[in-house]
Design an enzyme around this catalytic site. Structure first.
Site, PDB file in Angstrom:
ATOM      1  N   ASP A 167      -6.750   0.221 -17.240  1.00 63.14           N
ATOM      2  CA  ASP A 167      -6.466  -0.717 -18.338  1.00 63.14           C
ATOM      3  C   ASP A 167      -7.698  -0.951 -19.212  1.00 63.14           C
ATOM      4  OD1 ASP A 167      -7.110  -2.076 -15.735  1.00 63.14           O
ATOM      5  OD2 ASP A 167      -7.427  -3.792 -17.048  1.00 63.14           O
TER       6      ASP A 167
ATOM      7  N   ASP B 158      -7.053 -19.179 -17.319  1.00 64.74           N
ATOM      8  CA  ASP B 158      -6.949 -20.178 -18.388  1.00 64.74           C
ATOM      9  C   ASP B 158      -6.946 -19.585 -19.788  1.00 64.74           C
ATOM     10  OD1 ASP B 158      -9.609 -19.425 -18.702  1.00 64.74           O
ATOM     11  OD2 ASP B 158     -10.431 -21.289 -17.870  1.00 64.74           O
TER      12      ASP B 158
ATOM     13  N   LYS C 202     -10.887 -12.867 -28.552  1.00 67.56           N
ATOM     14  CA  LYS C 202     -10.972 -12.836 -27.086  1.00 67.56           C
ATOM     15  C   LYS C 202     -11.440 -14.198 -26.578  1.00 67.56           C
ATOM     16  CE  LYS C 202     -12.803 -10.225 -23.176  1.00 67.56           C
ATOM     17  NZ  LYS C 202     -13.533  -9.026 -22.760  1.00 67.56           N
TER      18      LYS C 202
ATOM     19  N   GLY D 274      -4.575 -11.082 -21.221  1.00 69.34           N
ATOM     20  CA  GLY D 274      -4.499 -12.408 -20.618  1.00 69.34           C
ATOM     21  C   GLY D 274      -5.271 -13.473 -21.375  1.00 69.34           C
TER      22      GLY D 274
END
Length: 570
Positions: free
Chosen positions: A322, A165, A153, A132
């Site tokens: 994950d 975001d 990252k 993400g």
């Protein structure tokens, strides 16, 4: 999907691939030998936008860094990671380095993407998760033929960002950067960190999930690993039913080919057959099914990793599937914490407080639960049988116990494992809230001498046994007497035992309060403490004269929220 291609010879292709005074190959950023195997060999998302969505039938989405950047600054960098990549350390001095590693400028030859994966979060299947806010720049081959992926990252939104975001703040980025390198210093398998840059922009974060967000400095870490594949990378495709089940096999084949090549080279002559089940009624032959052999190796690497965490008192905090590396690396440093006072129920994650699912003592069991989800995925894709899945889980348990017993035996300087002695010690430590790291470091000062007067037995441990009453002193004295008898029986000279113990019992660990001191200074523009901690944590087993203050017990302010415990918000 493109067919498998042969790995190229990196040393033969780069114009800068020359030895530099015996220090090996030194490359400029533009000279990296990119291979991009992940993108070349696996199916990708046909779309290239970052609109949050379910990404089907694909292992990744191509996406470029998009974080807003204004005068980025290089906070810290790791020369040992540069060495893994054959990167000339002079490259850190380039004026455009912070621009490239904040994503504001493209890294020449890179082919950025975000990975698709799912996962169980706190024991519940969460569906698609994915990168993400992490964007992989690609995988390269160094002069030794090793494959390394570079990942930014906090570099902006991807199709997997959901409502977030895609950014990261300096606070969490410092923690990830330092702990990646600290774990490597401890000798524990981990993803690494090449660089940490500020973006020059502010990011809003509700650190305590209490409705009071605040603006924090933005930052981006360049993470480095041989692969960022997770258990969830395979789970997501199995969860989507028949249409995507073949992707589990495709991804497993890719993983074995590039990261477990020895498994493909196994033959029947290796004789890896094992009896499992009731009275050995079933035979599992690892040489006849590479996926079974792979699942066992993933289970054993995971067991070995978690045993090493227990040895140094590390609590990950978010052991969702994950966040489990298929290579057995420590991955995704969020609300982690090292034990200060020994407390088996310690969790550094405020989100984990109600049930303490991911507390220190539970980590070995959670590792097994996660392996069960991983093997269930391979079973669903018909890559392994139920018996082979059970055997992988059995091997996890055996490997964990073997490794953990070996680690604890060495921590105490014993010649053989003594369950009673170790379990009494840990019980005593929990009762008296003894500092985990400092106690084991001090323990090497005890002499194998049964003639030591009773009232002097605890002197070497005095700095760790604080504020204990007479009754507890008696309990500790009894334990030390038994311990000395064991040492005498082993016959190892005190000086040799001390050196051996100090090589497995660190003097310095990345305590949360040390991180916080570095964060407080960095948020004011002073990066000196981050760099000092990086240097200190490269050699945690050495005494490092002049640095003793970093081995001190946490001060009172270290127990405030946001220091000893954190949320997943970063």
């Amino acid at each position: 999907m493109e067919s498998k291609t042969e790995a190229r010879d990196p040393a033969a292709e780069s114009p800068a691939a020359v030895a530099d005074g015996g220090k090996g190959v030194r490359l400029k950023l533009e000279e990296f030998n990119w291979d991009h195997s992940f993108v070349r060999e696996l199916p990708g998302d046909p779309r290239s936008d970052t609109i949050p969505r379910q990404v089907l039938h694909a292992c990744y989405s191509k996406v470029s860094p998009s974080a807003e950047v204004e005068s980025p600054e290089l906070v810290a960098w790791s020369e040992s990671v540069a060495e893994l990549l054959d990167l000339d350390p002079k490259e850190f001095e380039r004026p455009d380095f912070p621009l490239i590693f904040s994503g504001a400028l493209p890294l020449k030859g890179g082919l950025p993407y975000a990975q698709c994966y799912g996962g169980h979060q706190f024991g519940v299947w969460a569906g698609q998760l994915g990168d993400g806010r992490a964007i992989t720049l690609g995988d390269l081959l160094n002069s030794r033929g090793e494959r390394w992926e570079l990942q930014l990252k906090g570099a902006g939104k991807t199709p997997y960002s959901r409502f977030a975001d895609g950014l990261a703040v300096l606070r969490s980025s410092i923690r990830e950067f330092l702990c990646s390198e600290a774990m490597n210093g401890l000798g524990i398998p981990t993803t690494r960190a090449l660089s940490l840059v500020t973006t020059g922009k502010f990011v809003s974060r509700d650190m305590f999930y209490d409705g009071n967000p605040k603006d924090e400095p933005g930052a981006i870490v360049c993470r480095v690993a041989q692969s960022f594949l997770r258990f969830g990378s395979y789970q997501i495709h199995a969860s989507r039913g028949k249409e995507d089940l073949d992707l589990v096999r495709t991804l497993a084949d890719y993983t074995i080919r590039h990261h477990f090549p020895h498994i493909e080279k196994m033959s029947k002559s290796d004789d890896l057959s094992f009896e499992v089940g009731v009275e050995g009624s079933l035979i599992v032959d690892l040489t006849s099914n590479k996926y079974a052999a792979w699942s066992v190796e993933v289970a054993e690497r995971t067991a070995s990793l978690i045993a090493s965490w227990q040895g140094v008192g590390f609590t990950h905090g978010v052991l969702n599937t994950d966040n489990m590396s298929v290579l057995g690396l420590t991955i995704d440093y969020g609300p982690f914490g090292f034990l200060d006072a020994f407390d088996p129920s310690y969790t550094p994650n405020t989100t984990d407080l109600p049930g303490r699912r991911y507390c220190f003592a539970n980590q070995p069991d959670i590792g097994l639960w996660n392996i069960a989800q991983f093997t269930a995925t391979l079973s669903a894709a018909q890559l392994i049988s139920k018996e082979e899945a059970n055997y992988a889980m059995e091997r996890y348990g055996d490997k964990f116990m073997d490794e953990y017993q070996s680690i604890m035996t060495r921590k105490l300087g014993l010649s053989k494992y003594n369950k009673q002695l170790i379990s009494t010690l840990l019980n005593n430590m929990a009762v008296d809230k003894v500092d985990y790291t400092n106690f084991f470091r001090l323990l090497s000062n005890i002499k194998a001498d049964t003639s030591t007067p009773k009232n002097e037995l605890l002197v070497p441990l005095k700095a760790a046994l604080l504020d204990i009453g007479q009754e507890r002193k008696e309990a500790w004295t009894t334990w030390v007497q038994t311990y000395i008898e064991e040492l005498v029986a082993s016959g190892t000279p005190d000086d040799l035992r001390k050196a051996a113990m100090n090589s497995v019992n660190p003097k310095y660990i990345l305590r949360n309060y040390l991180c916080q001191s570095a964060i407080d200074a960095a948020e004011q523009g002073d990066y000196g403490e981050v760099r000092r901690l990086l240097k200190l944590m490269e050699h945690p087993y050495d005494d490092q004269p002049g640095m003793e203050k970093y081995a001190r017990l946490p001060p009172a302010w270290a127990y405030r929220p946001g220091v000893c415990m954190l949320s997943c918000s970063s």
